[in-house]
Scaffold this motif. Structure first.
Motif, PDB file in Angstrom:
ATOM      1  N   GLU A 107       0.901  -1.228  -0.052  1.00 32.28           N
ATOM      2  CA  GLU A 107      -0.050  -0.057   0.080  1.00 32.28           C
ATOM      3  C   GLU A 107       0.860   1.058  -0.062  1.00 32.28           C
ATOM      4  OE1 GLU A 107      -4.161   1.950   2.185  1.00 32.28           O
ATOM      5  OE2 GLU A 107      -2.373   0.842   3.351  1.00 32.28           O
ATOM      6  N   THR A 141      -3.863  10.458  -1.214  1.00 32.70           N
ATOM      7  CA  THR A 141      -4.015   9.016  -2.107  1.00 32.70           C
ATOM      8  C   THR A 141      -3.442   7.993  -1.739  1.00 32.70           C
ATOM      9  OG1 THR A 141      -4.885  10.681  -3.914  1.00 32.70           O
ATOM     10  CG2 THR A 141      -4.632   8.201  -4.616  1.00 32.70           C
ATOM     11  N   ARG A 142      -4.215   6.981  -1.350  1.00 32.81           N
ATOM     12  CA  ARG A 142      -3.339   5.659  -0.979  1.00 32.81           C
ATOM     13  C   ARG A 142      -3.881   4.513  -2.128  1.00 32.81           C
ATOM     14  NH1 ARG A 142      -3.790   5.504   5.422  1.00 32.81           N
ATOM     15  NH2 ARG A 142      -3.430   3.292   5.210  1.00 32.81           N
ATOM     16  N   GLN A 143      -3.091   3.512  -2.499  1.00 34.66           N
ATOM     17  CA  GLN A 143      -3.444   2.451  -3.564  1.00 34.66           C
ATOM     18  C   GLN A 143      -2.579   1.347  -3.044  1.00 34.66           C
ATOM     19  OE1 GLN A 143      -0.923   3.708  -7.260  1.00 34.66           O
ATOM     20  NE2 GLN A 143      -3.235   3.722  -7.187  1.00 34.66           N
ATOM     21  N   TRP A 144      -3.362   0.163  -3.424  1.00 39.91           N
ATOM     22  CA  TRP A 144      -2.563  -1.081  -3.156  1.00 39.91           C
ATOM     23  C   TRP A 144      -2.049  -1.541  -4.579  1.00 39.91           C
ATOM     24  CZ3 TRP A 144      -1.354  -3.478   1.213  1.00 39.91           C
ATOM     25  CH2 TRP A 144      -1.726  -3.201   2.295  1.00 39.91           C
ATOM     26  N   ARG A 145      -0.631  -1.764  -4.421  1.00 42.48           N
ATOM     27  CA  ARG A 145      -0.105  -2.152  -5.936  1.00 42.48           C
ATOM     28  C   ARG A 145       0.350  -3.605  -5.758  1.00 42.48           C
ATOM     29  NH1 ARG A 145       3.671   3.163  -7.811  1.00 42.48           N
ATOM     30  NH2 ARG A 145       1.971   4.677  -6.777  1.00 42.48           N
ATOM     31  N   PRO A 162      -0.809   1.511 -12.355  1.00 41.69           N
ATOM     32  CA  PRO A 162      -1.649   2.485 -11.899  1.00 41.69           C
ATOM     33  C   PRO A 162      -1.784   3.819 -12.299  1.00 41.69           C
ATOM     34  CG  PRO A 162      -0.322   1.496  -9.987  1.00 41.69           C
ATOM     35  CD  PRO A 162       0.306   1.239 -11.460  1.00 41.69           C
ATOM     36  N   HIS A 208      -2.493   7.577 -12.214  1.00 41.98           N
ATOM     37  CA  HIS A 208      -2.000   8.706 -11.060  1.00 41.98           C
ATOM     38  C   HIS A 208      -2.725   9.863 -11.451  1.00 41.98           C
ATOM     39  CE1 HIS A 208       1.195   5.808  -9.879  1.00 41.98           C
ATOM     40  NE2 HIS A 208       1.710   5.796 -11.002  1.00 41.98           N
TER      41      HIS A 208
END
Length: 405
Positions: free
Chosen positions: A226, A248-252, A267, A269
């Motif tokens: 994350e 902004t958080r995201q799981w990669r 992802p 951006h």
């Protein structure tokens, strides 16, 4: 596993932990923003990029673990579900408590990893000056090397090569001084004799990754990291600090291709509408003596939005206590709560400023006397509540105040 000799650095860290670490709590983002409103601010956030790091060819041979090595999991125990360890609470130096002593087949338990000697790869791009590389002995998940505190905050397991034996992934932090924590996710596997072998790096805090907030097992042998696009306090050692709307958080997702961990997909951006890069410049304030003995002059503040999102802001200009603001522009006033210690602050609130746009405001100042400046005057631009600016290096402008007879 052979018990390590007691390292004097560990003793020093224990003393640090006992005296200081229990009082260490990450500042909330708003508290951090408030601290940026001090008189002398000089914070620079370096450029950051996400690296997909190729591992040494030798790592491929050991990825599945050594058949003659001693797995850190319980021998003979049935396989355990692969855990998802996205840390939900603050984990900083001296904060690791009750580490798990179980792991899936082939995995290294938290307890074992926390007390192991770990071979740390080079930290990326000089962003972690002072952070050690090479073998580092951990105790209770912590290590102290020189002035750098290193600690583990979150462990996950995933069978990335589908051999029925899990690899171990850990979020590792290093802090060489106030506000310079860096984080990464590293991969480990058991080594012969009960040791730990470092496979390499999965993800680093660099580029558009300003913080790493968690690590967990993904589907089909993948590992997920994350990330956050904003340099939150402690770089997300406290995940709750990354809950503001301007983060902004995201799981990669990363998979093993036989020689490296590779990110799956690209992802998007998209610009965060609540964060941008504001830049402030200022002219000097030259105060000229008038017939009545007062000194009068003006200065111009220029705010430029070098980012893409439109956000509101305010400027803060530090002057001598007793100076007057003549014919204040709309939104500008001296704030009595910021008066004292021979200083006062003029705040000017600005409406949303679009990306690429520039706005100026001119302040006319009347000084009833020729003050001796026993402080460093400056001026700053600050996003309003709910907005933020991750690049604070260009938020402050030096202010030269001169009196002219």
């Amino acid at each position: 596993m052979t018990d390590p000799d007691r390292d004097p650095l560990i003793d020093a860290f224990d003393e640090f932990r006992g005296q200081v670490a229990l009082r260490v709590k990450p500042e909330g983002v708003e508290r951090t923003r408030e601290s940026l409103r001090t008189r002398k601010r000089n914070v620079a956030v370096g450029a950051l990029t996400l690296l997909v790091v190729a591992l040494p060819v030798a790592a491929q041979a050991v990825l599945s673990g050594e058949p003659d090595g001693s797995p850190a999991g319980s021998p003979g125990s049935p396989p355990l579900p692969l855990n998802s360890a996205s840390t939900g609470n603050f984990v900083g130096p001296g904060q690791n408590v009750n580490p798990s002593d179980t792991a899936p087949q082939g995995g290294i338990t938290e307890a074992a990893l926390y007390s192991a000697e770990l071979d740390l790869p080079a930290w990326p791009g000089g962003s972690a000056a002072g952070c050690p590389t090479g073998p580092v002995r951990f105790q209770d998940g912590d290590a102290l090397v020189g002035d750098a505190n290193i600690w583990i905050a979150g462990v996950a397991h995933a069978d990335v090569d589908a051999d029925g034996r899990a690899e171990t992934f850990a979020r590792v932090f290093c802090m060489g001084g106030p506000n310079d924590a860096v984080s990464r996710v590293l991969a480990f596997t058991p080594a012969p004799g009960g040791g730990v072998r470092t496979l390499g790096s999965v993800a680093e805090q660099s580029g558009d990754v300003a913080a790493i907030c968690g690590v967990r097992a993904g589907a089909d042998g993948a590992v997920q990291v994350e990330t956050a696009d904003f340099p939150v306090p402690w770089r997300c050692a406290d995940p709750e600090s990354g809950t503001e709307r301007y983060v902004t958080r995201q799981w990669r997702t990363f998979t093993w291709n036989g020689s490296a961990f590779v990110q799956q997909g690209s992802p998007a951006h998209t610009p965060n509408r609540y964060a941008t890069d504001l830049e402030l410049t200022s002219t000097d304030l030259v105060l000229t003596r008038q017939a009545n003995g007062h000194y009068v002059g003006s200065m111009t503040l220029t705010v430029r939005n070098t980012g893409s999102s439109a956000i509101p802001y305010k400027t803060q200009t530090v002057l001598s206590d007793g100076m007057l603001l003549v014919d204040p522009p709309q939104g500008c006033a001296i704030d009595p709560s910021w008066t004292g210690g021979e200083m006062e602050s003029v705040f000017c609130t600005g409406a949303e400023l679009a990306g690429g746009a520039t706005r100026t405001v001119t302040l006319k100042i009347d000084s009833p006397e020729r003050y001796q400046l026993n402080y460093i005057p400056d001026t700053n631009v600050l996003p309003l509540d709910g907005y933020n600016d991750p690049n604070q290096a260009n938020d402050r402008a030096a202010l030269d105040i001169r009196f002219q007879d």
